[in-house]
Scaffold this motif. Structure first.
Motif, mmCIF file in Angstrom:
data_model
loop_
_atom_site.group_PDB
_atom_site.id
_atom_site.type_symbol
_atom_site.label_atom_id
_atom_site.label_comp_id
_atom_site.label_asym_id
_atom_site.label_seq_id
_atom_site.Cartn_x
_atom_site.Cartn_y
_atom_site.Cartn_z
ATOM 1 N N ARG A 17 0.959 -1.237 0.173
ATOM 2 C CA ARG A 17 -0.071 -0.023 -0.049
ATOM 3 C C ARG A 17 0.922 1.297 0.067
ATOM 4 O O ARG A 17 0.519 2.313 -0.709
ATOM 5 C CB ARG A 17 -0.936 -0.025 1.115
ATOM 6 N N TYR A 20 2.615 1.919 -3.301
ATOM 7 C CA TYR A 20 1.401 2.604 -4.284
ATOM 8 C C TYR A 20 1.525 3.987 -3.944
ATOM 9 O O TYR A 20 1.172 4.735 -5.006
ATOM 10 C CB TYR A 20 0.395 1.883 -4.342
ATOM 11 N N GLU A 21 1.082 4.420 -2.785
ATOM 12 C CA GLU A 21 0.995 5.791 -2.224
ATOM 13 C C GLU A 21 2.373 6.535 -2.876
ATOM 14 O O GLU A 21 1.936 7.698 -3.148
ATOM 15 C CB GLU A 21 0.841 5.741 -0.665
ATOM 16 N N SER A 23 3.880 6.229 -5.420
ATOM 17 C CA SER A 23 4.072 6.544 -6.796
ATOM 18 C C SER A 23 2.959 7.374 -7.187
ATOM 19 O O SER A 23 3.200 7.705 -8.477
ATOM 20 C CB SER A 23 3.923 4.911 -7.379
ATOM 21 N N GLU A 24 2.168 7.580 -6.331
ATOM 22 C CA GLU A 24 1.321 8.559 -6.841
ATOM 23 C C GLU A 24 1.506 9.991 -7.075
ATOM 24 O O GLU A 24 2.660 10.407 -6.368
ATOM 25 C CB GLU A 24 0.006 8.791 -5.683
ATOM 26 N N VAL A 39 7.074 -1.081 -5.241
ATOM 27 C CA VAL A 39 5.904 -1.832 -5.756
ATOM 28 C C VAL A 39 6.746 -3.148 -6.150
ATOM 29 O O VAL A 39 6.118 -4.545 -5.430
ATOM 30 C CB VAL A 39 5.273 -1.498 -6.817
ATOM 31 N N SER A 102 0.110 -5.073 -12.334
ATOM 32 C CA SER A 102 0.001 -3.979 -11.194
ATOM 33 C C SER A 102 -0.795 -2.737 -11.629
ATOM 34 O O SER A 102 -0.267 -2.076 -12.677
ATOM 35 C CB SER A 102 1.248 -3.609 -10.460
ATOM 36 N N LYS A 103 -1.645 -2.346 -10.933
ATOM 37 C CA LYS A 103 -2.544 -0.979 -11.304
ATOM 38 C C LYS A 103 -2.762 -0.430 -9.991
ATOM 39 O O LYS A 103 -3.085 -0.874 -8.866
ATOM 40 C CB LYS A 103 -3.931 -1.284 -12.123
ATOM 41 N N SER A 104 -2.910 1.133 -9.965
ATOM 42 C CA SER A 104 -3.225 1.908 -8.875
ATOM 43 C C SER A 104 -4.810 1.792 -8.707
ATOM 44 O O SER A 104 -5.175 1.644 -7.485
ATOM 45 C CB SER A 104 -2.846 3.363 -9.069
ATOM 46 N N GLY A 153 -4.238 -4.614 -7.610
ATOM 47 C CA GLY A 153 -4.392 -2.848 -7.685
ATOM 48 C C GLY A 153 -4.609 -2.449 -6.080
ATOM 49 O O GLY A 153 -4.970 -3.201 -5.224
ATOM 50 N N ARG A 154 -4.394 -1.001 -6.019
ATOM 51 C CA ARG A 154 -4.258 -0.719 -4.676
ATOM 52 C C ARG A 154 -5.943 -0.371 -4.429
ATOM 53 O O ARG A 154 -6.165 -0.901 -3.262
ATOM 54 C CB ARG A 154 -3.545 0.711 -4.732
#
Length: 247
Positions: A17, A20-21, A23-24, A39, A102-104, A153-154
């Motif tokens: 988690r 992913y955060e 990478s936003e 990731v 892998s996807k957000s 995915g997140r």
């Protein structure tokens, strides 16, 4: 699940988690790729020891070619060629345990998952009569000729039925008379999964589950179980070198 594994996989979900955060806000090519270090590292923690994660393309002995894929899980005995240790690889289908997409946001980016599945679902490992490789856990299942897809995915959907429907959508769109490979869709917020797994040679079972926060680790433990079982069941698949290397 064993208490120690509960702690391990719950921590892995928390780490993923966070990756992913972080990478936003990045440019799309960076945010959407498993080359993003956090990731990749979090996912690699949940792979069996005999597997490695790389990017590149998959080819099969029948002339199939996937195009660029960011997450290819390759068995340690499998062949994955590269011009440098960190370079993009060419993986032979016989050594590929699965593909990780892998996807957000699975809801917003589902079409991209489907696009990757279309590139992978036509690939086949070499199988010729009874010469189907060296197996440690009985005979190979008919679906073992194909390559599984794992979408992570997140964020995703709120209802378990939707997760199950999405996994079934991929499974049933395999598009051949052969048995489709297992399919797994994992989301981290809310923690849940949808999957389709074979119970025996003739029956498969779709699942859709939303977990409470204390059970969030079961998402990544299922990924670990699925790939570990596949790696243990198959020591190697023979490579039809003449198909790959013939003039």
């Amino acid at each position: 699940m064993h208490p120690r594994l509960t702690k391990f996989f719950s921590g892995a979900v928390t780490e993923l988690r966070g990756a992913y955060e972080k990478s936003e806000g990045s440019p799309s090519p960076c945010m959407g790729s498993l080359r993003e270090e956090g990731v990749r590292r979090a996912i690699e923690h949940c792979l069996p020891g005999v597997a490695r994660l790389c990017e590149g393309e998959i080819i099969d002995p029948y002339g199939g070619q996937s195009g660029q894929i960011d997450g290819i899980v390759v068995h340690s005995t499998g062949s994955a060629l590269a011009t440098s240790p960190s370079g993009s690889r060419i993986a032979l289908a016989e050594g590929v345990l699965g593909v990780i997409e892998s996807k957000s946001n699975l809801t917003a980016q589902w079409n991209e998952v489907v696009h990757t599945w279309k590139a992978v679902r036509t690939l086949r490992r070499y199988r010729d009569g009874d010469n189907q490789g060296t197996w440690t856990l009985g005979s190979p299942h008919p679906s073992d000729a194909a390559i599984p897809l794992i979408a992570i995915g997140r964020t995703g959907w709120k209802k378990p039925d939707t997760l199950m429907e999405k996994a079934l959508e991929l499974f049933q769109s395999h598009g051949t008379s052969e048995a489709p490979p297992p399919v797994l869709v994992i989301q981290l917020e809310p923690a849940g999964l949808g999957g389709v797994f074979w119970k025996d040679n003739n029956h498969y079972e779709p699942q859709g589950i939303i977990y409470d926060e204390d059970s969030r680790g079961r998402t990544l433990s299922t990924l670990w179980w699925m790939l570990t079982s596949r790696a243990q069941a198959m020591m190697m698949t023979p490579i039809k070198w003449t198909h790959y290397l013939a003039p």
